[in-house]
Scaffold this motif. Sequence first.
Motif, short mmCIF file in Angstrom:
data_model
loop_
_atom_site.label_atom_id
_atom_site.label_comp_id
_atom_site.label_asym_id
_atom_site.label_seq_id
_atom_site.Cartn_x
_atom_site.Cartn_y
_atom_site.Cartn_z
N SER A 1 0.85 -1.19 0.00
CA SER A 1 0.00 0.00 0.00
C SER A 1 0.89 1.23 0.00
O SER A 1 1.97 1.22 0.59
CB SER A 1 -0.90 0.02 1.24
N PHE A 2 0.39 2.28 -0.64
CA PHE A 2 1.14 3.52 -0.73
C PHE A 2 0.21 4.69 -0.44
O PHE A 2 -0.94 4.69 -0.88
CB PHE A 2 1.75 3.68 -2.12
N GLU A 3 0.73 5.68 0.27
CA GLU A 3 -0.02 6.90 0.54
C GLU A 3 0.81 8.09 0.12
O GLU A 3 2.03 8.11 0.30
CB GLU A 3 -0.37 7.00 2.02
N ASP A 4 0.12 9.06 -0.44
CA ASP A 4 0.77 10.29 -0.88
C ASP A 4 -0.25 11.40 -0.74
O ASP A 4 -1.15 11.53 -1.58
CB ASP A 4 1.23 10.13 -2.33
N GLY A 5 -0.15 12.15 0.33
CA GLY A 5 -1.16 13.18 0.60
C GLY A 5 -2.50 12.51 0.83
O GLY A 5 -2.62 11.61 1.66
N GLU A 6 -3.50 12.91 0.08
CA GLU A 6 -4.84 12.34 0.22
C GLU A 6 -5.06 11.09 -0.62
O GLU A 6 -6.11 10.47 -0.57
CB GLU A 6 -5.89 13.39 -0.14
N PHE B 1 1.48 -0.10 -12.57
CA PHE B 1 2.21 0.38 -11.39
C PHE B 1 3.62 -0.15 -11.43
O PHE B 1 3.84 -1.35 -11.60
CB PHE B 1 1.55 -0.08 -10.09
N GLY B 2 4.58 0.75 -11.24
CA GLY B 2 5.98 0.37 -11.12
C GLY B 2 6.82 0.80 -12.30
O GLY B 2 6.31 1.06 -13.39
N ASP B 3 8.13 0.86 -12.08
CA ASP B 3 9.07 1.30 -13.11
C ASP B 3 9.02 0.41 -14.35
O ASP B 3 8.98 0.91 -15.47
CB ASP B 3 10.49 1.32 -12.55
N GLU C 1 7.79 2.32 -23.77
CA GLU C 1 8.50 1.66 -24.87
C GLU C 1 7.57 1.34 -26.04
O GLU C 1 7.96 1.44 -27.20
CB GLU C 1 9.15 0.38 -24.36
N SER C 2 6.33 0.99 -25.73
CA SER C 2 5.39 0.64 -26.80
C SER C 2 4.74 1.87 -27.43
O SER C 2 3.98 1.74 -28.38
CB SER C 2 4.31 -0.30 -26.26
N GLY C 3 5.03 3.06 -26.90
CA GLY C 3 4.50 4.29 -27.47
C GLY C 3 3.09 4.64 -27.03
O GLY C 3 2.48 5.55 -27.57
N LEU C 4 2.57 3.95 -26.01
CA LEU C 4 1.21 4.25 -25.54
C LEU C 4 1.14 5.51 -24.69
O LEU C 4 0.11 6.17 -24.66
CB LEU C 4 0.67 3.06 -24.74
N ILE C 5 2.22 5.83 -23.99
CA ILE C 5 2.26 7.04 -23.18
C ILE C 5 3.66 7.63 -23.25
O ILE C 5 4.59 6.98 -23.71
CB ILE C 5 1.90 6.78 -21.69
N ASP C 6 3.78 8.86 -22.77
CA ASP C 6 5.09 9.46 -22.62
C ASP C 6 5.22 9.90 -21.16
O ASP C 6 4.32 9.67 -20.35
CB ASP C 6 5.30 10.62 -23.60
N GLU C 7 6.32 10.50 -20.82
CA GLU C 7 6.59 10.88 -19.42
C GLU C 7 5.50 11.77 -18.83
O GLU C 7 5.22 11.69 -17.63
CB GLU C 7 7.94 11.58 -19.32
N GLU C 8 4.86 12.59 -19.65
CA GLU C 8 3.82 13.48 -19.15
C GLU C 8 2.56 12.71 -18.71
O GLU C 8 1.73 13.24 -17.98
CB GLU C 8 3.44 14.54 -20.20
N GLY C 9 2.41 11.48 -19.17
CA GLY C 9 1.24 10.67 -18.83
C GLY C 9 1.41 9.86 -17.55
O GLY C 9 0.55 9.06 -17.22
N ILE C 10 2.51 10.08 -16.85
CA ILE C 10 2.81 9.31 -15.65
C ILE C 10 2.65 10.18 -14.42
O ILE C 10 3.06 11.34 -14.40
CB ILE C 10 4.26 8.80 -15.71
N ILE C 11 2.03 9.60 -13.37
CA ILE C 11 2.03 10.26 -12.08
C ILE C 11 2.85 9.39 -11.13
O ILE C 11 3.11 8.22 -11.41
CB ILE C 11 0.60 10.48 -11.52
N ARG C 12 3.24 9.95 -10.03
CA ARG C 12 3.97 9.20 -9.02
C ARG C 12 3.19 9.27 -7.72
O ARG C 12 2.78 10.35 -7.30
CB ARG C 12 5.38 9.74 -8.84
N ILE C 13 2.98 8.11 -7.14
CA ILE C 13 2.31 8.00 -5.85
C ILE C 13 3.34 7.44 -4.88
O ILE C 13 3.80 6.30 -5.08
CB ILE C 13 1.06 7.10 -5.94
N ALA C 14 3.73 8.25 -3.91
CA ALA C 14 4.80 7.88 -2.98
C ALA C 14 6.06 7.46 -3.74
O ALA C 14 6.76 6.54 -3.37
CB ALA C 14 4.34 6.79 -2.02
#
Length: 96
Positions: free
Chosen positions: A25-30, A63-65, A73-86
């Motif tokens: 489990s991970f918490e980050d703010g709310e 979830f995860g690196d 790598e597959s071109g579905l998202i780029d760095e801007e499409g990623i959020i980080r939770i904890a």
Amino acid sequence: MYLKIHEVDGKKVVAVCDRALLGRSFEDGEISVEITERFYKGEIASRSEVISVLQDAENVNLFGDMAVGCAIESGLIDEEGIIRIAGIPHAQIFVI
């Protein structure tokens, strides 16, 4: 990585997480997230297997690196499409 494919209303929902994150489990703010076995624990899959499955998915939850790296790598998202939770990378992809 764990790869699990869910069928919901005839659509494929793909859940992928790095193996070390399962059951944690991970918490980050709310924000509070649990990487549950029920949703994520499927087959152990290689990078190439995950990338192959992502190509046909309508909805993806990652979830995860390593898992998020497959989507990049597959071109579905780029760095801007990623959020980080904890500090853990997370991405959701919805194909309309």
